[in-house]
Write a protein that holds these residues in place. Structure first.
Motif, PDB file in Angstrom:
ATOM      1  N   CYS A   1    -124.063   3.051  37.896  1.00  0.00           N
ATOM      2  CA  CYS A   1    -123.442   3.300  36.590  1.00  0.00           C
ATOM      3  C   CYS A   1    -122.120   4.041  36.763  1.00  0.00           C
ATOM      4  CB  CYS A   1    -124.384   4.099  35.701  1.00  0.00           C
ATOM      5  SG  CYS A   1    -125.896   3.209  35.231  1.00  0.00           S
ATOM      6  N   LEU A   2    -122.097   5.035  37.662  1.00  0.00           N
ATOM      7  CA  LEU A   2    -120.855   5.773  37.906  1.00  0.00           C
ATOM      8  C   LEU A   2    -119.826   4.884  38.598  1.00  0.00           C
ATOM      9  CD1 LEU A   2    -122.154   9.285  39.067  1.00  0.00           C
ATOM     10  CD2 LEU A   2    -121.389   8.568  36.802  1.00  0.00           C
ATOM     11  N   SER A   3    -120.282   4.023  39.505  1.00  0.00           N
ATOM     12  CA  SER A   3    -119.361   3.131  40.208  1.00  0.00           C
ATOM     13  C   SER A   3    -118.617   2.225  39.237  1.00  0.00           C
ATOM     14  CB  SER A   3    -120.136   2.275  41.227  1.00  0.00           C
ATOM     15  OG  SER A   3    -119.341   1.218  41.727  1.00  0.00           O
ATOM     16  N   ASN A   4    -119.297   1.811  38.170  1.00  0.00           N
ATOM     17  CA  ASN A   4    -118.678   0.915  37.200  1.00  0.00           C
ATOM     18  C   ASN A   4    -117.998   1.659  36.049  1.00  0.00           C
ATOM     19  OD1 ASN A   4    -119.297  -2.130  37.827  1.00  0.00           O
ATOM     20  ND2 ASN A   4    -121.109  -0.948  38.453  1.00  0.00           N
ATOM     21  N   THR A   5    -117.884   2.970  36.198  1.00  0.00           N
ATOM     22  CA  THR A   5    -117.002   3.747  35.320  1.00  0.00           C
ATOM     23  C   THR A   5    -115.601   3.573  35.891  1.00  0.00           C
ATOM     24  OG1 THR A   5    -118.799   5.322  34.875  1.00  0.00           O
ATOM     25  CG2 THR A   5    -116.557   6.029  34.329  1.00  0.00           C
TER      26      THR A   5
ATOM     27  N   ALA B   1    -117.571  12.633  49.966  1.00  0.00           N
ATOM     28  CA  ALA B   1    -118.703  11.731  50.200  1.00  0.00           C
ATOM     29  C   ALA B   1    -118.745  10.631  49.142  1.00  0.00           C
ATOM     30  CB  ALA B   1    -120.011  12.520  50.201  1.00  0.00           C
ATOM     31  N   TYR B   2    -118.461  10.994  47.897  1.00  0.00           N
ATOM     32  CA  TYR B   2    -118.465  10.000  46.831  1.00  0.00           C
ATOM     33  C   TYR B   2    -117.325   8.996  47.037  1.00  0.00           C
ATOM     34  CZ  TYR B   2    -118.596   7.912  42.177  1.00  0.00           C
ATOM     35  OH  TYR B   2    -118.674   7.015  41.143  1.00  0.00           O
ATOM     36  N   HIS B   3    -116.150   9.497  47.473  1.00  0.00           N
ATOM     37  CA  HIS B   3    -115.019   8.610  47.750  1.00  0.00           C
ATOM     38  C   HIS B   3    -115.363   7.581  48.821  1.00  0.00           C
ATOM     39  CE1 HIS B   3    -111.551   7.865  50.543  1.00  0.00           C
ATOM     40  NE2 HIS B   3    -111.160   7.231  49.461  1.00  0.00           N
TER      41      HIS B   3
ATOM     42  N   ASP C   1    -121.488  17.425  37.653  1.00  0.00           N
ATOM     43  CA  ASP C   1    -121.172  18.847  37.546  1.00  0.00           C
ATOM     44  C   ASP C   1    -120.582  19.377  38.856  1.00  0.00           C
ATOM     45  OD1 ASP C   1    -121.313  21.445  36.104  1.00  0.00           O
ATOM     46  OD2 ASP C   1    -122.723  21.937  37.703  1.00  0.00           O
ATOM     47  N   LEU C   2    -121.213  19.023  39.984  1.00  0.00           N
ATOM     48  CA  LEU C   2    -120.696  19.460  41.284  1.00  0.00           C
ATOM     49  C   LEU C   2    -119.348  18.809  41.582  1.00  0.00           C
ATOM     50  CD1 LEU C   2    -123.999  19.395  43.381  1.00  0.00           C
ATOM     51  CD2 LEU C   2    -122.712  21.422  42.677  1.00  0.00           C
ATOM     52  N   MET C   3    -119.208  17.549  41.200  1.00  0.00           N
ATOM     53  CA  MET C   3    -117.935  16.866  41.414  1.00  0.00           C
ATOM     54  C   MET C   3    -116.828  17.519  40.575  1.00  0.00           C
ATOM     55  SD  MET C   3    -117.078  12.820  40.952  1.00  0.00           S
ATOM     56  CE  MET C   3    -118.575  12.341  41.832  1.00  0.00           C
ATOM     57  N   HIS C   4    -117.186  17.898  39.348  1.00  0.00           N
ATOM     58  CA  HIS C   4    -116.218  18.602  38.505  1.00  0.00           C
ATOM     59  C   HIS C   4    -115.747  19.892  39.166  1.00  0.00           C
ATOM     60  CE1 HIS C   4    -114.686  21.289  35.417  1.00  0.00           C
ATOM     61  NE2 HIS C   4    -115.762  22.046  35.542  1.00  0.00           N
ATOM     62  N   GLU C   5    -116.675  20.661  39.714  1.00  0.00           N
ATOM     63  CA  GLU C   5    -116.285  21.926  40.350  1.00  0.00           C
ATOM     64  C   GLU C   5    -115.498  21.669  41.634  1.00  0.00           C
ATOM     65  OE1 GLU C   5    -116.385  24.537  38.827  1.00  0.00           O
ATOM     66  OE2 GLU C   5    -117.991  24.404  37.349  1.00  0.00           O
ATOM     67  N   ASP C   6    -115.817  20.600  42.353  1.00  0.00           N
ATOM     68  CA  ASP C   6    -115.039  20.227  43.545  1.00  0.00           C
ATOM     69  C   ASP C   6    -113.597  19.881  43.187  1.00  0.00           C
ATOM     70  OD1 ASP C   6    -116.757  20.652  45.599  1.00  0.00           O
ATOM     71  OD2 ASP C   6    -117.019  18.557  46.161  1.00  0.00           O
TER      72      ASP C   6
END
Length: 703
Positions: free
Chosen positions: A46-50, A81-83, A130-135
């Protein structure tokens, strides 16, 4: 961090076509199940297709936003890691990717995700975002922000003030895309102080307005009715208790149940002086076990219990009640018959009485300025047909004396449990009238303190002098007034006439709803609720915990709106377990999954009607959202499987992502009983696509 951060509007305009390598999967890529990680795979698809977030990472904009000094983040490790994962899913050529690194990074901060147990996709998404936002938070030094009370100021002013305070500490692509704002209104029921706050939200958790039925016994105001006879004249018969089956939903309130019951019974409504009281009655217990307030949830009522749900019709002069609301009280009447002790002699002093089996308790709205004799006359007018026609109680010249001879009013047991001040244990309170602790379902004389000393309300002098107001004034404990109506021996009263007749021949049933809609869930979310007991709130004016009315409403909408359909919830009957372990196991046992289908629009969801910002509500332009991803859960509470549907921005087609398997789907497929998280994108004015340039070269190569 260097350079100006990319804006959402700029990301929307950018195009990835020119930077895709040959054979790139372009997001049509499965995710390997690492061991019960379908929940994670579903959320990540779902996040990938955002698209906006994916462009942000694939085009390298994330690098300049990494905040390595933020103690609330992970020094950019999660963003990196998400990238790498998104890069593999969109630029790679393999049909499957393995999110090992992302799982390890998240698991170091949130231990529940470090193992291989099944978890919740909504929790995973909230933690990752939330963690990505703080990163990626562009605020290095977070200032201290003290939020001011609304203090009657316009919502637009207070909302902007709270939003600016939030942005002063939180600036990231996640905030820019996914954060909205809720308006919270809290009203103290004691001092009526109103507090309004505006809070940010990432996920909009909606209750599922699930239909269910309650069987209600409607108890009419009149105990008896006159029925015409075929040959002329009329006869008196019991006014039957009617039974209705009423479909409701999980977030229906008692006020909704009252309204629907009144419609089925053909009542004129509160404006004409007709009111309803909803309560529960345990068979053969002689009295009501619980009374429900307007804003209590109907879901608090357990239809599987051995208690009947009853609705009492009350009548009152509505004009007088509005002018003097404090002078009218709802009083419960329990009908009793006089008894003797074991030796056969009457008990000295107080009359001994037992409640009459098969006779329903009654509720009456009475004026507190009525004398005890007037109360007896009121009761007589309701039950007069239990006495023979030639009885002297019907004659005006002897009625007052007969009322005191035939009817005895007593204080029925309704004493609360209190903490003994000396021995520190809970014990039954002492009655304010007899100064003793009643036995269960017992009663005592209506003995009132006056300047002349104690006087019984059943004496000739007391019945004329004492009023209901005096009874309420003498009550010390927080309890309802329950009067025992004792019919004296040898007064020729036919008590069998008071046994209720249940008429189910006119049983009515409202049409069931065919399905639950997202609209009904949105409206249930914003419905006012009452919080009491252990859920009381601290009132800043009263300086203590108080019962309150609380209401949540949407005020500011995000670009990307994540809606959670709350499928995992508590069962209707609350556990009565005691002890820590028993309560813990009971809490697990009292959970359930709601598997009902919720119908939601795939395109053109107009959110304007749900937003409280007046400038949006008054605008002639709709605020439209289109669905682009769904996280699904299939199975039960303690197991099951997660998948995802997503609309690929490059192919403009829907796909079904089931761990490592990817197959085509249609828009009709995505509305299913498994839908758990809904991802919507707000429509903006169409813009011209442009090719991204600069700063992204390193991210356009395949692995």
């Amino acid at each position: 961090m260097a350079g100006d951060p990319v804006k959402v509007e700029e990301l929307v305009k950018k195009d990835l076509k020119s930077v895709f390598p040959a054979n790139a999967r372009r997001g049509i890529c499965g995710l390997q199940n690492l061991g019960n990680t379908c929940f994670m795979n579903s959320g990540l698809q779902c996040l990938s297709n955002t698209t906006e977030l994916t462009k942000y990472f694939l085009l390298g904009h994330w690098r300049q936003d990494v905040n390595q000094k933020n103690p609330l983040g992970m020094g950019g490790k999660l963003a990196a890691a998400y990238h790498e994962l998104i890069k593999d899913m969109w630029f790679g050529s393999s049909g499957r990717s393995a999110p090992h690194t992302l799982k390890q990074v998240v698991g170091k901060r949130v231990t529940k995700f470090s193992g291989f147990g099944q978890q919740d996709s909504c929790e995973l998404i909230n933690y990752v975002l939330d963690l990505m936002h703080e990163d990626l938070n562009r605020v290095i030094q977070k200032p201290y922000i003290e939020q001011k009370d609304s203090a009657g100021r316009p919502d637009s002013v207070v909302s902007s003030e709270h939003w600016d305070g939030f942005l002063a500490r939180n600036r990231s692509i996640i905030v820019d895309l996914m954060y909205g704002q809720l308006k919270s209104t809290v009203k103290c029921l004691t001092c009526e102080n109103i507090s309004i706050t505006f809070d940010p939200f990432l996920t909009l958790a909606l209750p599922i307005a699930r239909p269910f039925k309650l069987t209600v016994r409607f108890i009419p105001y009149d105990y008896f009715v006159e029925k015409p006879m075929i040959g002329g004249g009329s006869t008196v018969a019991k006014n039957p208790v009617m039974t209705y089956n009423i479909p409701l939903n999980k977030d229906s309130k008692i006020e909704d149940l009252k309204r629907l019951t009144g419609e089925l019974a053909g009542l004129p409504g509160p404006q004409q002086g007709t009111r309803l009281v909803i309560a529960t009655y345990k068979n053969n217990s002689s009295r009501l076990t619980r009374k429900y307030q307007q804003l209590q949830s109907c879901y608090d009522i357990d239809p599987s219990s051995n208690e009947d749900l009853v609705a009492y019709e009350l009548r009152v002069d509505e004009i007088q009640r509005r002018e003097r609301p404090e002078d009218f009280k709802a009083i419960e009447l329990v009908f009793m018959k006089q008894t003797k002790n074991s030796s056969g002699a009457k008990l000295p002093g107080n009359i001994s009485a037992d409640a009459i089996n098969l006779v329903l308790p009654r509720m009456e709205m009475l004026e507190v300025n009525m004398t005890i004799l007037e109360v007896k006359r009121y009761i007589y007018n309701k039950v007069k047909h239990i006495y023979p026609q030639e009885h002297p109680i019907h004659k005006e010249e002897t009625q007052d004396a007969e009322l005191n001879r035939c009817i005895n009013l007593q204080i029925f047991d309704n004493l609360p449990m209190i903490l003994d001040p000396k021995y520190k244990y809970r014990t039954k309170a002492q009655c304010e009238f007899c100064r003793q602790s009643h036995q269960l379902n017992s009663s005592c004389d209506l003995l009132l303190k006056t300047e002349k000393g104690n006087i019984s309300g059943n004496s000739e002098e007391g019945s004329r002098m004492l009023k209901l107001r005096d009874v309420f004034s003498q009550m010390e404990h927080n309890r309802d007034l329950v009067l025992g109506v004792v019919f004296r021996e040898k007064t020729d009263a036919s008590l069998k006439m008071l046994e209720f007749t249940l008429d189910e021949s006119h049983k009515k049933q409202m049409k069931d709803k065919e399905f639950i809609t997202l609209d009904s869930c949105m409206r249930a979310f914003s419905r006012e609720e009452m919080l009491s007991g252990s859920d009381q709130w601290y009132c800043s004016r009263c300086k203590e915990q108080r019962d309150i009315h609380k209401k949540l409403e949407l005020y500011r909408l995000p670009k990307i709106m994540i809606i959670q359909l709350k499928r995992f919830q508590s069962k209707r009957s609350a556990s009565k377990a005691s002890g820590f372990l028993s309560m813990a196991y009971a809490q697990i046992a009292q959970q359930e999954k709601v598997g009902d289908l919720v119908d939601f629009p795939v395109e053109a969801l107009d959110m304007r009607q749900y937003v409280q910002d007046q400038s949006i509500r008054d605008s002639p332009n709709p605020v439209l959202y289109d669905l682009y991803a769904v996280s699904n859960h299939y199975g039960g509470l303690h197991g099951g499987h997660y998948t995802a549907y997503a609309l690929n921005s490059e192919s403009k087609s829907w796909f079904d992502f089931n761990d490592g398997s990817v197959s085509r789907a249609s828009a009709a497929d995505v509305v299913s009983q498994g839908a758990y998280l809904l991802f919507y994108r707000r429509r903006d004015e169409p813009t011209t696509q442009e090719t991204p340039t600069g700063g992204a070269g390193e991210d356009t190569t395949t692995q």
